[in-house]
Each structure stands twice: as C-alpha cells, then as structure tokens.
Design an enzyme around this catalytic site. Sequence first.
Site, PDB file in Angstrom:
ATOM      1  N   ASP A 838       0.932  -1.170   0.199  1.00  0.00           N
ATOM      2  CA  ASP A 838      -0.055   0.041   0.137  1.00  0.00           C
ATOM      3  C   ASP A 838       0.932   1.339   0.073  1.00  0.00           C
ATOM      4  OD1 ASP A 838       0.778   0.321   2.482  1.00  0.00           O
ATOM      5  OD2 ASP A 838      -1.041   0.145   3.547  1.00  0.00           O
ATOM      6  N   ASP A 881      -5.615   2.178  -2.192  1.00  0.00           N
ATOM      7  CA  ASP A 881      -4.148   2.225  -2.312  1.00  0.00           C
ATOM      8  C   ASP A 881      -3.511   0.818  -2.240  1.00  0.00           C
ATOM      9  OD1 ASP A 881      -4.540   2.339   0.715  1.00  0.00           O
ATOM     10  OD2 ASP A 881      -2.697   3.538   0.752  1.00  0.00           O
TER      11      ASP A 881
END
Length: 963
Positions: A838, A881
């Site tokens: 991420d 993300d």
Amino acid sequence: MTSWRRSIPCWYLRFGAACSLFSFGIPISRCPALPKEIQNYHNTDMRGLPFLTAPSLKTRMAIVAVALVFVTTILASTVSLVLAKRGMKAIIGDQQFTLLSQVADEIDQKFYTRQRGLQLIAAAIPRDIFQDSDRLQRFVEQHSNFKVLFDNLSIANAQGELLANLDDPASRGKLNVANRAYFKDTMATRKGVISAPLRSALTHKPVLIMTAPVLDQQGNVALIVGGTMALDHENFLGRLAQVRIGRTGYVFAVTNDGVIVSHPKQSLVLQQVASMAGSNPGFDRALAGYEGTLEGSNRAGAHGLFSYKRMRSTNWILGAVYPEVDAFTSIAEVEKKALLAAILLAVLVGPLAWWIARRQIAPLQQLHAHIQEVRQHPETALASPLREPDEIGRLARTFDNLMRERLTAEAKAEANAAEMRNNRAFLHSLIDYMPVLVFSKSMRPDNFGQVIMWNKAGEAITGYHTADVLGRTDREIFPLKMAQTFEQRDRDIVANPAPMEVAEYPFRRTDGSVRYLHSITLPIFDEHDRVEYILGIAEDVTARRTAERALAKSEQRLRLITDNIPALIAYVDPEQRFTFGNRQYENAYGVSREKIEGKQPSEVLGPETYAQSRQQILNVLAGKAQHFERFVARYHRWERVSYVPDIDAQGTVAGFFSLVEDITELKQSQTTLANREKLLRAVTDHLPALVSYIDQENRFQFNNQPHEEWLGRPLSAITGHKVEEVYDEALYAQHKQHFEQALEGRSSVFEFERSVHGATHYYNASYVPQFDDGALSGVCAMIHDITALKQVENQLRILVRFDSLTGLSNRLQFDEKLAEAIARSRRSERLMAVMFLDIDHFKSINDTLGHHGGDEVLREFAQRLLACVRHTDMVARLAGDEFVIILEGLHAPQEATVVAQKIIYAMAHDFQILGMMRNVTTSIGIAIRRDDEVDGEALLRRADDALYGAKAAGRNTFDGPVA
C-alpha cells in the site's frame, strides 16, 4: 378336398380286404361289397391261351405245366418282394428321419443350454472389473465348472483384445479377435451369436464359438464372453460321427453354406461339399430347404436312402446315409433263393408232368392198339363192343376229346392249386406288412364274436398283441365301454348286411394313449347268404387328424389376421377371378367375402376403377410385380395398390396377390403438409438465422433463404447435398462432433467463429434430434450470428475483471489467478510468493491534492509496479491504495526480496502530480507459499500481516519470512 383324400384309403382298404379273403380261402364272390374289377380279376381263367404244336400230346402237356409253374412262381415271388421292398423303404425312411429329428432336437438343446450358460456368466460379471484383466481372469477361473459345457472360456473387450482366457492365461493381451466375423456380428447386433465352424488359432482344431455380450450402463457392448467348443468333443458333436445306421450307415452335419461340420471321416471336417467331385441332387435339394427321406446316390455313386433335417438353432443340415447294399441285403438274398426255388420246382415238375401225361394217354393207346388189332383181326372185332368201325371211330374221337378235356382240367387244377397256395402265402405276408389294422371276426353261433385274424400292423397301432387277441371276444380283450361299442357295430352289420364305414373314432391303446382310426367293415356270407364272418380294416389317422386340425386352425388364424388388417387383401387366379378376399372388401366395395369368390375384378371394382388397373393386372399376370395409386371416384377415395405374382416351381404364374390400402387421409395430409411447408418456408426465410433439417445420412433436406448469402451458393446447390459437400473442411470439422451427438439422440448447443469478408464473426449453433414414433429421423439445426453480443460480452468481461482507474486486474481476477498459481506451484513443486503493498500516507495525499491528485498517484504507482515485475507475474489493485503481486516460478525465497527492493527503489523518484513533485513511498508484505498450503485467502492474510510488520518498522520497507 376331404372326399378326395378319403377316396384313396377306401380303395386301399377294400383291396386289402380282398387280399385277406383270398388268403383265408374265402371266395371273393361271397363278398359283394368288393369292387367288380377285383371280382372280375379273380374270375378270369386261362383257357384262351393257344396250344403250342409239339411232337406229341404228352410232351406238349408237360411243357405247358412246367411253364405255368415257373411263371407263376416267378411272378408271385417278384410281386411279393417288390411290395415288401417298397414297404421296407418307407418304414426305414420314416425311422431314419425320426432318428435324425431326435438327434437334431438333442443338438439344438445342447446349443440352447450352452447359450444360456454364457448369458449367466455374462450377467454375473461385476461392472467394476470390466477393464481389469487380472480380475477378469480370476472371474473366469472361478467359473471353471462351465468346462463341462465348453472347452474354453474367454473374455474380450469392445476392441477385440483378449482380457481373460481359461485354458491359456498367457495369451491375454497377445490376441485380438476384432476381425473375426462372430465378434463383428456380436458388436453389431448386441446379441449372442453362434459362429461358423472355424479352426482355432490356439489349438488348430475345428471349433465353434458362442458369444454373449456384456452391456455397460449406456447399453453399449463393453465385453464379449466367448465359449469355445471343439466339434469333435465327446459331449458335443463327437458322438454324432459315431452314430451308425445299420451296418455301414452314418450321420453327418453340414452348415447352410455347405461346410462339413461333423463326419465319420475327420479329414472332411471344415471342407466345402461343393469342392468335392461328383454331384448329389438330394443334398442340393436339402440346401434349398427340403426335409425328409429320399432315395438317390451320393457323390461317390453309392446308392441308398438319404434323410435331411434342419436344425432350429444354427440352420445346419443333419443328414443320414443308409447304403442300399446294407438296407436291403435280406431282400436281395430272398430274391436269389426265390429264383433258385422256381428253377428247382420247374425241374421237378417237368418229369412228373410228362409221366402223368403218359399215364393218362395209356387207355387211348390201348384203344388205338385194339383198333389196330380189330383191323388186323376182324374176327376179334365181332366179340368187341367196338367192332363197328363207325362206332369205334366215334368212340375213339369221343374218348380222345374226353381225355384231352380231362388232362387239360387236371393240369389247370394243379396250376390253380399251386397258384392258390403261393398267393395265400404272399397275401399273408402282405397283410402283415400293410400299414393298416386288418382283422376278422367269426359270426358263427359256435364262436360268435371271436377274433380270428389280427395282423402285425394292428399290434403297432393298438398296442394289443396278436397272441392276446386271437380266439377272444371284444369283452375279453378291450375295456367294457369300448367293447360294447364294437359289439353294437357287429350287431348292426349282422342285422343290416352292408359295408360299414366309420370315418373317425378314438381308440385307447394299452399304454393309455389315444389314437384316431378310420375303419371299413365288410360282411362275408356263407352258402345260405347268412353273415358268417366280418372283415375289418382300420387306418390310423391320428397324424392326419392333427395335421388337418392344425391346418384348419392356421387357416382360421390367417383369415382372422387378414380380416383385421386395415387393408384389402385378395388372391386372383390367371382367369382374373377372385379366389379369396378379406372382410375389408365388404366395407370398401360392398362385396362380402363369401360373394367375392369367382367374381372378376371389373365386377368388384367397377368399370372406372378397373380401367385404371387393367394394364397393371396384365403386367402382374406376365410375372412383373406392380405398385401404383388409383382414385376411386364413386367413393372419393385414394388407394395404394400392390400386385405380386404367384410363381410356382415351374416358373408359371399361378395367379397374383393383391394388397390395397386406403391412403385418402395420407393424400389429405400430404396436401396439408405441402401448405404448411410453404408457410414454414415463408416464415423461416425471413428469420435472422439459418434454419435447416438434416437426415440420418448427413444430407440437407431443408434450408431457409439466408443459407444462400451465408454459404455463397443457391439453395439448389445446398438442399439434397451432404453437409461435408456444402461446408468447407474447417467449418465441417467444427460441426461434425455436435451433429453426431444429435444423431445419438442428445441435443448439442455450441459456439464457433468464422471469417466473413475478412472479419471474425461469432455464431451460436443448436442441433436438436427429431424423433418419428420414437425412432430418430434426423436433426434440426439453427445458427444465429452473435457477433454483436460477443463484443458486448467481451467488454463486460473486461469491466468485471479489470480496475477502470489503473487498468490492473481487480480483486475478482486476482482471486482466480491466485488459485491457478497455487495449483501450478503444487504441480511443478516450484516456489511462489504473494506481495501485499500500500502507499504510505495516502490519506494525506488525498487531503492535500484532492481525489483527482490521488487518482494520478494511483495510476503512476501502478505503472511503476508493472515495470518492476516480469510479464508472467501479476499485479492487481484490491481497493483504495492496496495492491498485490503474484510471483511464480521462484527458485529461492530471496528472489521475492529482490523484487521488493526493486519496487522500493522505483518509488524513490518523486512523482509529478498536477504539475508538482511529490515523494511517494510504499510498504510491502511478503508471504512465501508453504508446501502444504492450498488456501489462497490464508496466503494473502500472511502477506497482509507482513505488510503491517513493514509499517511497524517505519514504512518504505518490506517484511516477511524469506522461507
């Protein structure tokens, strides 16, 4: 027909009665019921024969006596032997055919027993061992008790490979019987067959093979159980070659194709009869279907009696040969002895006749001497009553005539007496061998009702022996009820002296069985015209009665069948007259089946209908079958007519069979069908799809108009042609297996691609089987162009499996690829890893740059990730993300670390977002798949846990076990 059949036995019985009277010394004139030709024959004398000129009277008389004795003896002996020989031929032939029939039944039963045994074995095979050769071999060995029926048991699969063999287990997998005729027949019919005789590939002996198929759950042949039987096996056909008829006769067996199956000469087994020298017309008749006994010669020229019988189970021909030299040896010896006896009798009678003639002429010689003495010594004539010359001359002439009459009468009496004795002996023998019961009863008061004659045939017919019958009355011989019936008949014939005929009555034999007899009883009168004897002859008509009843029942069944067939059935003779017509004629033309016989077709059909059929009737009477349709105007009916000629064995047309069917509804249906087909074509021609019908021969029978544009040819070049002739090779290959599936009764729906004018088009095809009364008749096909639908479907597939922002795979496709990667890793035993990533502080990026800026960061981050991995690795965006990477084909866990370092390095360069430079980092969690790990979710959770470890370590780094 009944009166004609009975006229022969009646004459035959009356002739037998005449023979019986004569043999017992009863004058035939005392039986007026006999035909006049028989009485006239016995009243004929021999006085019309001309006298032969001879040197002397006594010599002539001696020659005549010897000739009569010799000729009479020869004729009597010859007639007796000829009749006896003929009777023996008939009896021997019947016995021989009966024996052959029993042998055929016994062999048929052996075939049925073995066939049933094979079926039991086949039914007992478990389905789970169909392809296991070792377990099948043990199964066969467990059933070795069937060796009493078969020489060997074997099991082959549907490809003909031998999976089990009781006698030779080593032959498994080495022998293939797929090219054998019996194997092919069993596969084709899915039923057990009996092979033609052949030579075994294992033992090289003549054998016969019986099969029983084993079907799988779909009804296909999975295994074939085979039983091998040696033709010379003692428990099969071995004993057949050892059967002897008489001294040199034998039994043989031949297939319907003329191949010898069993023969006393083993060298002839499996040879073709047609390849042997010579000819045998009787055997050729047997091949054509004849059954029975006939007299003839074999291919070697040996004469004898030949019997033939068909076997029900195999259609083989059993034959029996009884050489004539063996069958009639005793008759030939009797013929020789009869000739020698006649010659010896003539030699003995000649001198005796000459001596008798001389003795009879002596008085005439004395008279002649006396006359001479009178002529020489006239004085002696005065003392003699014969002195007068005229008187002496008349006396001499009278004496001479008297002597001649006397000698002639004595010679005739002697000849008649000898003939009578010979004829009685002959007729006694003839009566004993006549195939009818001949009996006689006394009607005299002293022995009323006693049986005085009972022949040998009576013993066979009734079961009562001659010794138990002669000298006894009916009550002393037969059961009471039967005796009372016979006594009543005797009383009736005494009260009304006339021949009595009983057409048919039951007679219970001593063994309890019942025979049916046809009898004639004649009264015999004494000199006072009183009934002195009754003579009876009875014929066993049991077989004829059974046959007549069976024929009547068969005719009744045939009449019932034809009357209930929904068609007009008739038979017409060469004079164009109906001799038979079923009940349907009454419904169709108003003529009952009783009145149709004798009428001509023009009378039954009417002028107009007959005019339509006249030429066809002439053609069928010329021997040509006719099939046509006609319209019966007065009944508004269409008929389909078939005329079939009845040709006899000489090639002559004896008449013809007529079959007429009412096809009015069919014609109406055809008209309706044509209209519906026209409507169907109009509808289907405007459908945006290809519609066709294909028959079982893979031939188009219907195509709608769009086929012309799709295939680039007119409908005339499509309909009526086979699919492989219309489609190109590639297109036909796409459709072939689906069409064959539909021909097996199962629908098939599939999609295929085809290039049209350089562009790829997608199609959906459906093949649906069509059934007619439960039977598969063809296949309906429909093809749709689904190109536009496919394009939409591909777009949806992309939208569903890819992230619209970054262009990476989404969570759905990731889950699919992860499961596939785990499966590949397990098969190849190569390492794989999952990386969970991420973006560090992505929330602050969104807060600072806005969602538009955040989206730019995500897109750039995704492109840099793709640049860091191989094209075989997978990069996906899970949500927000969060990103994941699947690494496959790793040689060591450290390779995943290298990729993680490469990604961190790639993110070290600032991102240009909305005209501004921004530092973006990432944290990475790594999980290596364990050897026993198959759960993708568990592997992803371990990677997620490692990601949290990287974040805890300060971000912009990676974490996770390296092994």
